[in-house]
Design an enzyme around this catalytic site. Sequence first.
Site, short mmCIF file in Angstrom:
data_model
loop_
_atom_site.label_atom_id
_atom_site.label_comp_id
_atom_site.label_asym_id
_atom_site.label_seq_id
_atom_site.Cartn_x
_atom_site.Cartn_y
_atom_site.Cartn_z
N ARG A 94 -17.22 28.75 -2.12
CA ARG A 94 -17.33 27.30 -2.26
C ARG A 94 -15.98 26.65 -2.47
O ARG A 94 -15.70 25.59 -1.89
CB ARG A 94 -18.28 26.98 -3.42
CG ARG A 94 -18.45 25.49 -3.73
CD ARG A 94 -18.59 24.60 -2.50
NE ARG A 94 -19.59 25.06 -1.55
CZ ARG A 94 -19.67 24.65 -0.30
NH1 ARG A 94 -18.77 23.79 0.19
NH2 ARG A 94 -20.61 25.09 0.50
N LYS A 129 -3.72 5.85 -2.33
CA LYS A 129 -5.14 5.90 -2.69
C LYS A 129 -5.66 7.31 -2.45
O LYS A 129 -6.45 7.59 -1.54
CB LYS A 129 -5.93 4.87 -1.87
CG LYS A 129 -5.52 3.43 -2.19
CD LYS A 129 -6.23 2.43 -1.30
CE LYS A 129 -5.77 1.01 -1.60
NZ LYS A 129 -6.38 0.00 -0.70
N LYS A 161 4.58 -5.84 -4.69
CA LYS A 161 3.31 -6.42 -4.27
C LYS A 161 3.07 -7.76 -4.97
O LYS A 161 3.90 -8.22 -5.75
CB LYS A 161 2.17 -5.43 -4.54
CG LYS A 161 2.38 -4.07 -3.83
CD LYS A 161 1.12 -3.27 -3.74
CE LYS A 161 0.18 -3.85 -2.71
NZ LYS A 161 -1.03 -3.00 -2.52
N GLU A 190 5.67 -7.11 -0.10
CA GLU A 190 4.43 -7.62 0.48
C GLU A 190 4.50 -9.15 0.61
O GLU A 190 4.93 -9.84 -0.32
CB GLU A 190 3.25 -7.23 -0.41
CG GLU A 190 1.91 -7.79 0.01
CD GLU A 190 0.81 -7.42 -0.97
OE1 GLU A 190 0.36 -6.26 -0.93
OE2 GLU A 190 0.43 -8.27 -1.79
N ASP A 211 0.22 -8.58 4.51
CA ASP A 211 -1.05 -8.38 3.85
C ASP A 211 -2.14 -9.30 4.38
O ASP A 211 -2.01 -10.53 4.32
CB ASP A 211 -0.90 -8.58 2.34
CG ASP A 211 -2.16 -8.22 1.57
OD1 ASP A 211 -2.75 -7.16 1.87
OD2 ASP A 211 -2.56 -8.99 0.68
#
Length: 274
Positions: A94, A129, A161, A190, A211
């Site tokens: 597994r 992410k 950002k 950004e 963005d």
Amino acid sequence: MIDRELIKRALAEDLDGGQDITSVATVSGNERVVADFVSRSAGVIAGIDMARAVLEEVGLSEIAVLVADGAKVAKGTVLMSVRGDTRAILLAERTALNFLGHLGGIATLTRTWVETIAGTTCAIRDTRKTTPGMRVLEKYAVRMGGGTNHRMNLSAGALIKDNHIAAAGGVTAAFNRVREKNPTAEIEIEVDTLDQLAEVISLKPDCVLLDNMSPELCAKAVALVAGAFKLEASGGISLTNARAYAETGVDYLAIGALTHSAPVLDIGLDLRAE
């Protein structure tokens, strides 16, 4: 690519200080078998070295790797075979499949995006992410799928950002503060509008993140920048409209889904008598 500490933690998690009570009850401990890792669906392979290292961690050594990472395989392809103690193979099964399926899923999804924009000058790029503790492996899987990596961590480069801009009091103020404290770092910033982009041009960043701009606005941004620095489109991009974005002339499409939403590649383990 191998992360042996992660493998040790994964196997320890599976046993939780005990033993595989099912295998101990059903397998005497004297049996030897051959087991094949088989792709149950078509896809791109990643994680072969991790799967092999899992087998080695439980004491198996007769391992034949038949497919390399990055290979595109058909359903039913045998990826790797192992010969040895049945209990050991079942213990490793597994964990090895989890790595192969997860990383292969990322590579497969990445390849789909790459093929969707093939023929343009644009590249598919990942984000941060990622699954905690698995970033290096997941970004490796992106490369196996034909994508490219954004920064590996927060110290590898600056990405200014909207929240940084708000905290600093504006685009120029945020950029200047980062440049002052990090004179040699690559800086990406950004922007949400073409007016912000125009303000940024004189700052000479390494890259600008557009963005949630439409393909039409991205095309205008490309014309405005005229090659002075790289442009990356992010937000609202799907496989349906990816080509339209890529054809605007932006350098990258930032796709968080590569690592946070990739379906698992279906891979199984088939035992057969030695």
